[in-house]
Design a protein around this motif. Structure first.
Motif, PDB file in Angstrom:
ATOM      1  N   TYR A  94       1.245   1.023  -0.141  1.00  0.00           N
ATOM      2  CA  TYR A  94       2.352   0.067  -0.073  1.00  0.00           C
ATOM      3  C   TYR A  94       3.060   0.182   1.271  1.00  0.00           C
ATOM      4  O   TYR A  94       3.075   1.255   1.877  1.00  0.00           O
ATOM      5  N   CYS A  95       3.682  -0.896   1.685  1.00  0.00           N
ATOM      6  CA  CYS A  95       4.594  -0.819   2.822  1.00  0.00           C
ATOM      7  C   CYS A  95       6.000  -1.142   2.319  1.00  0.00           C
ATOM      8  O   CYS A  95       6.180  -1.835   1.315  1.00  0.00           O
ATOM      9  N   ASN A  96       6.968  -0.622   3.020  1.00  0.00           N
ATOM     10  CA  ASN A  96       8.366  -0.872   2.680  1.00  0.00           C
ATOM     11  C   ASN A  96       9.214  -0.359   3.834  1.00  0.00           C
ATOM     12  O   ASN A  96       8.739   0.341   4.720  1.00  0.00           O
ATOM     13  N   VAL A  97      10.482  -0.680   3.772  1.00  0.00           N
ATOM     14  CA  VAL A  97      11.403  -0.175   4.772  1.00  0.00           C
ATOM     15  C   VAL A  97      11.808   1.250   4.390  1.00  0.00           C
ATOM     16  O   VAL A  97      11.516   1.738   3.299  1.00  0.00           O
ATOM     17  N   ILE A  98      12.479   1.900   5.339  1.00  0.00           N
ATOM     18  CA  ILE A  98      13.123   3.173   5.070  1.00  0.00           C
ATOM     19  C   ILE A  98      14.627   2.953   5.231  1.00  0.00           C
ATOM     20  O   ILE A  98      15.041   2.462   6.289  1.00  0.00           O
ATOM     21  N   PRO A  99      15.450   3.309   4.245  1.00  0.00           N
ATOM     22  CA  PRO A  99      15.108   3.778   2.909  1.00  0.00           C
ATOM     23  C   PRO A  99      14.553   2.656   2.035  1.00  0.00           C
ATOM     24  O   PRO A  99      14.975   1.497   2.168  1.00  0.00           O
ATOM     25  N   SER A 100      13.642   3.002   1.131  1.00  0.00           N
ATOM     26  CA  SER A 100      12.919   2.003   0.354  1.00  0.00           C
ATOM     27  C   SER A 100      13.830   1.184  -0.557  1.00  0.00           C
ATOM     28  O   SER A 100      13.488   0.045  -0.898  1.00  0.00           O
ATOM     29  N   ARG A 101      14.985   1.728  -0.931  1.00  0.00           N
ATOM     30  CA  ARG A 101      15.884   0.997  -1.829  1.00  0.00           C
ATOM     31  C   ARG A 101      16.461  -0.252  -1.150  1.00  0.00           C
ATOM     32  O   ARG A 101      16.966  -1.140  -1.822  1.00  0.00           O
ATOM     33  N   LEU A 102      16.352  -0.327   0.152  1.00  0.00           N
ATOM     34  CA  LEU A 102      16.848  -1.498   0.878  1.00  0.00           C
ATOM     35  C   LEU A 102      15.797  -2.599   0.971  1.00  0.00           C
ATOM     36  O   LEU A 102      16.086  -3.706   1.415  1.00  0.00           O
ATOM     37  N   GLY A 103      14.569  -2.302   0.556  1.00  0.00           N
ATOM     38  CA  GLY A 103      13.501  -3.295   0.586  1.00  0.00           C
ATOM     39  C   GLY A 103      12.999  -3.579  -0.809  1.00  0.00           C
ATOM     40  O   GLY A 103      13.737  -3.470  -1.786  1.00  0.00           O
ATOM     41  N   SER A 104      11.743  -3.967  -0.904  1.00  0.00           N
ATOM     42  CA  SER A 104      11.145  -4.235  -2.208  1.00  0.00           C
ATOM     43  C   SER A 104       9.695  -3.804  -2.173  1.00  0.00           C
ATOM     44  O   SER A 104       9.068  -3.760  -1.114  1.00  0.00           O
ATOM     45  N   TRP A 105       9.175  -3.475  -3.355  1.00  0.00           N
ATOM     46  CA  TRP A 105       7.795  -3.045  -3.460  1.00  0.00           C
ATOM     47  C   TRP A 105       6.899  -4.232  -3.781  1.00  0.00           C
ATOM     48  O   TRP A 105       7.156  -4.975  -4.716  1.00  0.00           O
ATOM     49  N   GLY A 106       5.822  -4.378  -2.985  1.00  0.00           N
ATOM     50  CA  GLY A 106       4.826  -5.390  -3.276  1.00  0.00           C
ATOM     51  C   GLY A 106       3.811  -4.872  -4.264  1.00  0.00           C
ATOM     52  O   GLY A 106       4.015  -3.836  -4.902  1.00  0.00           O
ATOM     53  N   GLN A 107       2.699  -5.570  -4.359  1.00  0.00           N
ATOM     54  CA  GLN A 107       1.646  -5.157  -5.296  1.00  0.00           C
ATOM     55  C   GLN A 107       0.800  -4.029  -4.743  1.00  0.00           C
ATOM     56  O   GLN A 107       0.106  -3.346  -5.503  1.00  0.00           O
ATOM     57  N   GLY A 108       0.878  -3.825  -3.446  1.00  0.00           N
ATOM     58  CA  GLY A 108       0.070  -2.769  -2.845  1.00  0.00           C
ATOM     59  C   GLY A 108      -1.372  -3.202  -2.675  1.00  0.00           C
ATOM     60  O   GLY A 108      -1.798  -4.274  -3.121  1.00  0.00           O
ATOM     61  N   THR A 109      -2.138  -2.341  -2.021  1.00  0.00           N
ATOM     62  CA  THR A 109      -3.572  -2.582  -1.838  1.00  0.00           C
ATOM     63  C   THR A 109      -4.323  -1.298  -2.168  1.00  0.00           C
ATOM     64  O   THR A 109      -3.957  -0.222  -1.695  1.00  0.00           O
ATOM     65  N   GLN A 110      -5.356  -1.415  -2.988  1.00  0.00           N
ATOM     66  CA  GLN A 110      -6.089  -0.244  -3.466  1.00  0.00           C
ATOM     67  C   GLN A 110      -7.081   0.239  -2.415  1.00  0.00           C
ATOM     68  O   GLN A 110      -7.880  -0.548  -1.893  1.00  0.00           O
ATOM     69  N   VAL A 111      -7.034   1.522  -2.129  1.00  0.00           N
ATOM     70  CA  VAL A 111      -8.014   2.170  -1.264  1.00  0.00           C
ATOM     71  C   VAL A 111      -8.747   3.210  -2.098  1.00  0.00           C
ATOM     72  O   VAL A 111      -8.115   4.091  -2.690  1.00  0.00           O
ATOM     73  N   THR A 112     -10.053   3.083  -2.153  1.00  0.00           N
ATOM     74  CA  THR A 112     -10.881   4.026  -2.899  1.00  0.00           C
ATOM     75  C   THR A 112     -11.917   4.612  -1.962  1.00  0.00           C
ATOM     76  O   THR A 112     -12.681   3.875  -1.337  1.00  0.00           O
ATOM     77  N   VAL A 113     -11.902   5.932  -1.846  1.00  0.00           N
ATOM     78  CA  VAL A 113     -12.853   6.638  -0.977  1.00  0.00           C
ATOM     79  C   VAL A 113     -13.806   7.417  -1.875  1.00  0.00           C
ATOM     80  O   VAL A 113     -13.421   8.388  -2.525  1.00  0.00           O
ATOM     81  N   SER A 114     -15.041   6.969  -1.889  1.00  0.00           N
ATOM     82  CA  SER A 114     -16.009   7.571  -2.801  1.00  0.00           C
ATOM     83  C   SER A 114     -17.418   7.276  -2.315  1.00  0.00           C
ATOM     84  O   SER A 114     -17.676   6.220  -1.733  1.00  0.00           O
ATOM     85  N   SER A 115     -18.315   8.218  -2.583  1.00  0.00           N
ATOM     86  CA  SER A 115     -19.713   7.999  -2.253  1.00  0.00           C
ATOM     87  C   SER A 115     -20.467   7.447  -3.455  1.00  0.00           C
ATOM     88  O   SER A 115     -21.673   7.186  -3.369  1.00  0.00           O
TER      89      SER A 115
END
Length: 115
Positions: A94-115
């Motif tokens: 996720y991305c957000n501002v610092i401090p996070s309470r001043l911004g909002s959380w998006g849906q995020g993007t999934q990262v999967t590291v696997s063989s």
């Protein structure tokens, strides 16, 4: 309240690379203290990397030397270049501002590291 849309995640093999993007709403992105966060299954959300409005950078020890945070203020976009990925990097990012309470959380993007 500023909103964010993350993209660029996916499935990658150990040692691979990904570049995440975060598009911000509004037109004052340039003044924000921005960060990438991640949350792995069963774990608390953690701060991965940050960048101030002046361009000062900071990284969690676990990603130092492998990840690079950057920003394009003209495009109101935040980036995270991730190299030498490890299975323990698997998480929703996720991305957000610092401090996070001043911004909002998006849906995020999934990262999967696997063989």
């Amino acid at each position: 309240q500023v909103q964010f849309v993350e993209s660029g995640g996916g499935l990658v093999q150990p040692g691979g690379s990904l570049r995440l993007s975060c598009a911000a709403s509004g037109n004052i992105f340039r003044i924000y203290f921005m960060a990438w966060y991640r949350q792995a299954p069963g774990k608390q959300r953690e701060l991965v990397a940050s960048i101030t409005s002046a361009g000062s950078l900071n990284y969690a020890d676990s990603v130092k030397g492998r990840f690079t945070i950057s920003r394009d203020n003209a495009k109101s976009t935040l980036y995270l270049q991730m190299n030498s990925l490890k299975p323990e990097d698997t998480a929703v990012y996720y991305c957000n501002v610092i401090p996070s309470r001043l911004g909002s959380w998006g849906q995020g993007t999934q990262v999967t590291v696997s063989s």
